[in-house]
Design a protein around this motif. Sequence first.
Motif, PDB file in Angstrom:
ATOM      1  N   ILE A   1     -14.608  23.605 -13.067  1.00 17.64           N
ATOM      2  CA  ILE A   1     -13.586  22.570 -12.930  1.00 17.64           C
ATOM      3  C   ILE A   1     -12.545  23.049 -11.928  1.00 17.64           C
ATOM      4  N   LEU A   2     -12.311  22.255 -10.889  1.00 17.15           N
ATOM      5  CA  LEU A   2     -11.296  22.583  -9.895  1.00 17.15           C
ATOM      6  C   LEU A   2     -10.002  21.831 -10.175  1.00 17.15           C
ATOM      7  N   ASP A   3     -10.113  20.632 -10.726  1.00 21.88           N
ATOM      8  CA  ASP A   3      -8.946  19.844 -11.097  1.00 21.88           C
ATOM      9  C   ASP A   3      -9.344  18.943 -12.261  1.00 21.88           C
ATOM     10  N   GLY A   4      -8.568  19.007 -13.355  1.00 26.65           N
ATOM     11  CA  GLY A   4      -8.859  18.146 -14.490  1.00 26.65           C
ATOM     12  C   GLY A   4      -9.103  18.875 -15.792  1.00 26.65           C
ATOM     13  N   HIS A   5      -8.643  20.119 -15.912  1.00 27.96           N
ATOM     14  CA  HIS A   5      -8.845  20.874 -17.147  1.00 27.96           C
ATOM     15  C   HIS A   5      -8.318  20.120 -18.373  1.00 27.96           C
ATOM     16  N   HIS A   6      -7.154  19.510 -18.254  1.00 29.02           N
ATOM     17  CA  HIS A   6      -6.576  18.796 -19.398  1.00 29.02           C
ATOM     18  C   HIS A   6      -7.386  17.550 -19.742  1.00 29.02           C
TER      19      HIS A   6
ATOM     20  N   GLY B   1      -7.223  17.865   9.458  1.00 26.86           N
ATOM     21  CA  GLY B   1      -6.283  18.892   9.879  1.00 26.86           C
ATOM     22  C   GLY B   1      -5.055  19.036   9.001  1.00 26.86           C
ATOM     23  N   LYS B   2      -4.936  18.230   7.933  1.00 25.65           N
ATOM     24  CA  LYS B   2      -3.778  18.315   7.045  1.00 25.65           C
ATOM     25  C   LYS B   2      -4.230  18.805   5.676  1.00 25.65           C
ATOM     26  N   LEU B   3      -3.418  19.665   5.068  1.00 25.60           N
ATOM     27  CA  LEU B   3      -3.717  20.201   3.752  1.00 25.60           C
ATOM     28  C   LEU B   3      -3.141  19.291   2.673  1.00 25.60           C
ATOM     29  N   LYS B   4      -4.010  18.818   1.779  1.00 28.29           N
ATOM     30  CA  LYS B   4      -3.601  17.927   0.692  1.00 28.29           C
ATOM     31  C   LYS B   4      -4.119  18.489  -0.624  1.00 28.29           C
ATOM     32  N   HIS B   5      -3.424  18.158  -1.719  1.00 28.93           N
ATOM     33  CA  HIS B   5      -3.909  18.567  -3.031  1.00 28.93           C
ATOM     34  C   HIS B   5      -5.253  17.880  -3.270  1.00 28.93           C
ATOM     35  N   ILE B   6      -6.166  18.561  -3.956  1.00 23.94           N
ATOM     36  CA  ILE B   6      -7.516  18.034  -4.146  1.00 23.94           C
ATOM     37  C   ILE B   6      -7.535  16.711  -4.916  1.00 23.94           C
ATOM     38  N   SER B   7      -6.470  16.421  -5.646  1.00 16.91           N
ATOM     39  CA  SER B   7      -6.397  15.129  -6.348  1.00 16.91           C
ATOM     40  C   SER B   7      -6.430  13.965  -5.368  1.00 16.91           C
ATOM     41  N   PHE B   8      -6.212  14.244  -4.089  1.00 13.03           N
ATOM     42  CA  PHE B   8      -6.259  13.215  -3.045  1.00 13.03           C
ATOM     43  C   PHE B   8      -7.621  12.519  -3.017  1.00 13.03           C
TER      44      PHE B   8
ATOM     45  N   LYS C   1      -2.168  25.943 -15.243  1.00  8.92           N
ATOM     46  CA  LYS C   1      -1.554  25.682 -13.931  1.00  8.92           C
ATOM     47  C   LYS C   1      -1.393  26.950 -13.095  1.00  8.92           C
ATOM     48  N   THR C   2      -2.462  27.758 -13.034  1.00 10.14           N
ATOM     49  CA  THR C   2      -2.451  28.940 -12.174  1.00 10.14           C
ATOM     50  C   THR C   2      -2.973  28.585 -10.791  1.00 10.14           C
ATOM     51  N   THR C   3      -4.131  27.908 -10.746  1.00 10.67           N
ATOM     52  CA  THR C   3      -4.740  27.609  -9.449  1.00 10.67           C
ATOM     53  C   THR C   3      -4.323  26.240  -8.937  1.00 10.67           C
ATOM     54  N   LYS C   4      -4.203  26.175  -7.629  1.00 11.68           N
ATOM     55  CA  LYS C   4      -3.886  24.920  -6.941  1.00 11.68           C
ATOM     56  C   LYS C   4      -4.953  24.759  -5.867  1.00 11.68           C
ATOM     57  N   HIS C   5      -5.837  23.780  -6.074  1.00 12.54           N
ATOM     58  CA  HIS C   5      -6.901  23.550  -5.103  1.00 12.54           C
ATOM     59  C   HIS C   5      -6.459  22.506  -4.091  1.00 12.54           C
ATOM     60  N   MET C   6      -6.628  22.878  -2.848  1.00 13.36           N
ATOM     61  CA  MET C   6      -6.211  22.039  -1.734  1.00 13.36           C
ATOM     62  C   MET C   6      -7.443  21.693  -0.902  1.00 13.36           C
TER      63      MET C   6
ATOM     64  N   PRO D   1     -15.442  25.325   3.701  1.00  9.01           N
ATOM     65  CA  PRO D   1     -14.182  25.858   4.234  1.00  9.01           C
ATOM     66  C   PRO D   1     -13.043  24.834   4.161  1.00  9.01           C
ATOM     67  N   SER D   2     -13.356  23.578   3.891  1.00  7.25           N
ATOM     68  CA  SER D   2     -12.327  22.542   3.755  1.00  7.25           C
ATOM     69  C   SER D   2     -11.551  22.666   2.444  1.00  7.25           C
ATOM     70  N   ILE D   3     -12.141  23.361   1.462  1.00  4.62           N
ATOM     71  CA  ILE D   3     -11.487  23.531   0.159  1.00  4.62           C
ATOM     72  C   ILE D   3     -10.856  24.923   0.100  1.00  4.62           C
ATOM     73  N   ILE D   4      -9.584  24.921  -0.256  1.00  4.95           N
ATOM     74  CA  ILE D   4      -8.796  26.156  -0.277  1.00  4.95           C
ATOM     75  C   ILE D   4      -8.181  26.309  -1.661  1.00  4.95           C
ATOM     76  N   VAL D   5      -8.127  27.534  -2.159  1.00  8.49           N
ATOM     77  CA  VAL D   5      -7.459  27.786  -3.440  1.00  8.49           C
ATOM     78  C   VAL D   5      -6.182  28.578  -3.176  1.00  8.49           C
ATOM     79  N   GLU D   6      -5.123  28.121  -3.800  1.00  4.87           N
ATOM     80  CA  GLU D   6      -3.831  28.802  -3.765  1.00  4.87           C
ATOM     81  C   GLU D   6      -3.398  28.967  -5.210  1.00  4.87           C
ATOM     82  N   SER D   7      -2.213  29.526  -5.416  1.00  5.72           N
ATOM     83  CA  SER D   7      -1.706  29.678  -6.770  1.00  5.72           C
ATOM     84  C   SER D   7      -0.347  29.008  -6.901  1.00  5.72           C
ATOM     85  N   TRP D   8      -0.129  28.373  -8.052  1.00  5.69           N
ATOM     86  CA  TRP D   8       1.176  27.819  -8.375  1.00  5.69           C
ATOM     87  C   TRP D   8       2.129  28.953  -8.732  1.00  5.69           C
ATOM     88  N   ARG D   9       1.554  30.107  -9.045  1.00  6.74           N
ATOM     89  CA  ARG D   9       2.321  31.276  -9.474  1.00  6.74           C
ATOM     90  C   ARG D   9       2.421  32.258  -8.311  1.00  6.74           C
TER      91      ARG D   9
END
Length: 154
Positions: free
Chosen positions: A66-71, A134-141, A124-129, A94-102
């Motif tokens: 799961i990349l987004d939607g754990h809850h 050419g623009k970085l958006k949250h994966i919920s996009f 809420k540790t990982t933030k998938h983008m 390479p279009s999918i990037i992982v960052e951290s909210w922490r």
Amino acid sequence: MSRKKEGTESDPSNSILSIKPTLVEIELLKAHEEVDKVYHEKLKKIIESDKVLKKPIVADINTYTILDGHHRVSVLRSLGCRLVPAVLVDYNSPSIIVESWRDMRIDKETVISCALNGKMFPPKTTKHMIQINGKLKHISFIQKTVNVPLDLLK
């Protein structure tokens, strides 16, 4: 609901935009983050009241991480659902990037390892983008409204 890929060869991220949600068996999905119990209960009340799941989750097509939607997955499990609407993406893209909210460094290999080994990050540790044109958006996009009735998911 089906999975379909389309897009232009010049920008591979465009193909991710057109992936349609598909129904995935809930037991295939692997979490890498714990859920916040307070938010879980709040979301559960909303979903029970609406009697629909409004948004699909996003998961890796290869490992079902799961990349987004754990809850949402946690709530659907607690409601006895067998299926989950999911947008399945190739996490290796390479279009999918992982960052951290922490304040921590995190990478895709660690996310997959945690999911496969049952080790959990705090909520809420990982933030998938995702990189779109050419623009970085949250994966919920890429999660379009689906409004799937709960009865269909049970």
